[in-house]
Design a protein around this motif. Structure first.
Motif, PDB file in Angstrom:
ATOM      1  N   GLN A 107      55.995  22.803  33.506  1.00 52.23           N
ATOM      2  CA  GLN A 107      56.529  22.244  34.731  1.00 52.23           C
ATOM      3  C   GLN A 107      55.464  22.267  35.818  1.00 52.23           C
ATOM      4  N   ALA A 108      55.084  21.108  36.333  1.00 55.77           N
ATOM      5  CA  ALA A 108      54.090  21.013  37.396  1.00 55.77           C
ATOM      6  C   ALA A 108      54.817  21.023  38.735  1.00 55.77           C
ATOM      7  N   TYR A 109      55.078  22.223  39.261  1.00 54.05           N
ATOM      8  CA  TYR A 109      55.843  22.319  40.485  1.00 54.05           C
ATOM      9  C   TYR A 109      55.122  21.711  41.676  1.00 54.05           C
TER      10      TYR A 109
ATOM     11  N   GLN B  59      54.020  18.851  41.817  1.00 53.79           N
ATOM     12  CA  GLN B  59      54.495  17.470  41.916  1.00 53.79           C
ATOM     13  C   GLN B  59      56.003  17.500  42.131  1.00 53.79           C
ATOM     14  N   ASN B  60      56.410  18.001  43.289  1.00 56.08           N
ATOM     15  CA  ASN B  60      57.826  18.182  43.557  1.00 56.08           C
ATOM     16  C   ASN B  60      58.536  16.849  43.721  1.00 56.08           C
TER      17      ASN B  60
ATOM     18  N   LYS C 204      60.444  30.902  43.313  1.00 59.61           N
ATOM     19  CA  LYS C 204      60.478  29.492  43.709  1.00 59.61           C
ATOM     20  C   LYS C 204      61.510  29.319  44.808  1.00 59.61           C
TER      21      LYS C 204
ATOM     22  N   ASP D 256      61.374  23.502  45.022  1.00 60.79           N
ATOM     23  CA  ASP D 256      60.447  23.520  43.891  1.00 60.79           C
ATOM     24  C   ASP D 256      61.081  23.002  42.620  1.00 60.79           C
TER      25      ASP D 256
ATOM     26  N   SER E 211      60.286  19.842  39.819  1.00 63.72           N
ATOM     27  CA  SER E 211      59.304  18.819  39.469  1.00 63.72           C
ATOM     28  C   SER E 211      59.957  17.448  39.351  1.00 63.72           C
ATOM     29  N   GLN E 212      59.166  16.416  39.587  1.00 65.40           N
ATOM     30  CA  GLN E 212      59.685  15.056  39.505  1.00 65.40           C
ATOM     31  C   GLN E 212      60.158  14.733  38.089  1.00 65.40           C
TER      32      GLN E 212
ATOM     33  N   ASN F 233      59.797  19.657  29.319  1.00 64.42           N
ATOM     34  CA  ASN F 233      60.830  19.459  30.319  1.00 64.42           C
ATOM     35  C   ASN F 233      62.009  20.356  29.997  1.00 64.42           C
TER      36      ASN F 233
END
Length: 431
Positions: free
Chosen positions: A24-26, A28-29, A71, A75, A77-78, A238
């Motif tokens: 998860q790339a947080y 890139q919210n 978090k 927070d 991710s998209q 995901n």
């Protein structure tokens, strides 16, 4: 409640962190539609929520999400949110005590969960959401914060979807509180997904789902419990990977198909989940991009036997000499990698395909005198393993196949622009 209650949660920050996060790339919210909406009056810095709206005409169901320790409600991710968006769900991420440690913090989170839930239902009309279709969701700390609410028996709660749930410290003093205590005969269907593999020593142990499984079984609802693990080892990126499957599991089996959309504002029930830019103009449903693959799906994942009827025309394609650059109708759609679709090719061949786990296979091909660049009425009847397809009431395909038993309907375009009208889904005769 005794002061020592939930004492092990004091160590959620020191023992259970860092929380296991699968890809998860947080940073890139999600691009929230609304932020910092107060749902309580005690502390606006604590009692707020953020909303990412589904693109639906009808009120959207809600994914009511609580974040992990370390978090915040921002927070998300998209990619995480996009899975929900594609399923037509509005994401609501609610804040409370950001990190659960002291017993009073857990009690506050439990109280806030109910307040936020009540706020969502009370303000449903303002945000075009369905107050009676809510999934309780949480990640690690979030599963703890929302656990009593999830098992409260409220009829609006359709199910529970939790990830890396109920970490080890939660179970340290079962005589004070155990998540099993909240499970009851009215507990909703639940999916418990885990990144770690059983036995690998991670504090988010998949084994923590097993007592919940046993409790569900003891109450005679074991068939509504599902768990997955080893997502990290399997390369899944995901935490909502299983969400479409979860939705199918909570849908009413054999739900009668009942959809009409003439794209004139009269859609009776279901909204469209879109990939690409689709729009309504002149009473038709359209997309103009012929550079890639686009799709739009609607209906219910539990539809089994139905008649799907639609008018469709391929407007133009990137290369008219390429037969497959034409529009198609999809049916019994589980997700974009599992479905049937039928396409009238530019040479007049009507072809029926199945996609299983992303792999296309041709079921049958029938030559016709029809061209996809002319409006035609397509009729698809699925009943059991039978598939019958007509164009302008001329029966052209009559086969049996067992790949897909239920699912949505949809429109697909492969490097072509398309217009659709008069969509109707009904029960076939005798069903």
């Amino acid at each position: 409640m005794k002061n020592k209650l939930l004492k092990p949660l004091l160590y959620l920050m020191t023992i259970a962190l860092p929380f296991f996060v699968v890809g998860q790339a947080y940073a890139q919210n999600v691009a929230w539609d609304y932020t910092d909406i107060a749902y309580g009056t005690d502390d606006p810095a604590r009692q707020f929520l953020n909303i990412y709206l589904a693109d639906t005409v009808d009120p959207a169901p809600v994914y009511f999400f609580s974040h992990p320790n370390g978090k915040t409600a921002y927070d998300v991710s998209q990619g995480f949110a996009d899975t929900l968006y594609e399923e037509g769900y509005t994401l609501i991420s609610w804040e409370s005590v950001p990190n659960l440690g002291q017993p009073e913090e857990v009690l506050t989170a439990w109280s806030d969960a109910q307040l936020a839930f009540d706020w969502v239902r009370a303000n449903a009309d303002t945000y075009n959401i369905d107050p009676d279709r809510i999934v309780i969701a949480g990640r690690s700390r979030g599963s703890v914060a929302s656990w009593p609410l999830a098992h409260s028996g409220d009829a609006a709660i359709q199910g529970i979807y939790v990830y890396n749930a109920l970490p080890n410290p939660v179970w340290a003093q079962p005589e004070e509180w155990s998540p099993v205590d909240n499970v009851n005969t009215d507990s909703p269907p639940i999916y418990m997904a885990y990144g770690p593999t059983p036995g690998d020593g991670d504090s988010h142990a998949p084994e923590n789902a097993y007592p919940i499984r046993d409790a569900y079984i003891s109450f005679g609802i074991g068939d509504t419990f599902t768990t997955y693990d080893s997502m990290q080892a399997d390369g899944f990126s995901n935490a909502n990977y299983y969400f479409p499957e979860f939705l199918a599991s909570i849908a009413t089996p054999g739900l009668p198909a009942d959809m009409v959309d003439n794209f004139d504002g009269g859609n009776t029930t279901y909204s469209w989940s879109e990939n690409g830019t689709w729009y309504i103009s002149g009473g038709t449903y359209n997309q103009d991009d012929n550079t890639g693959n686009t799709s739009a799906y609607a209906g219910n994942s539990a539809w089994t036997n139905y008649t799907f009827k639609a008018d469709m025309v391929t407007i133009n394609s990137a290369n008219p000499s390429t037969g497959w650059m034409a529009s198609s109708l999809a049916f019994r759609v589980t997700d974009t990698d599992n479905l049937y679709f039928v396409r009238l090719h530019n040479n007049g061949d009507l072809r029926l395909f199945s996609i299983v786990d992303g792999t296309n296979s041709l079921i049958t091909s029938v030559p016709t005198a029809y061209a996809p660049t002319t409006w035609h009425t397509y009729t698809i009847v699925v009943s059991g393993n039978s598939i019958k397809i007509s164009i302008n009431e001329e029966m052209l395909i009559d086969v049996t196949d067992t790949d897909h038993g239920a699912g949505y309907i949809g429109v697909r375009a492969n490097q072509n622009s398309v217009s659709v009208d008069n969509v109707a889904v009904t029960q076939p005769s005798g069903c």
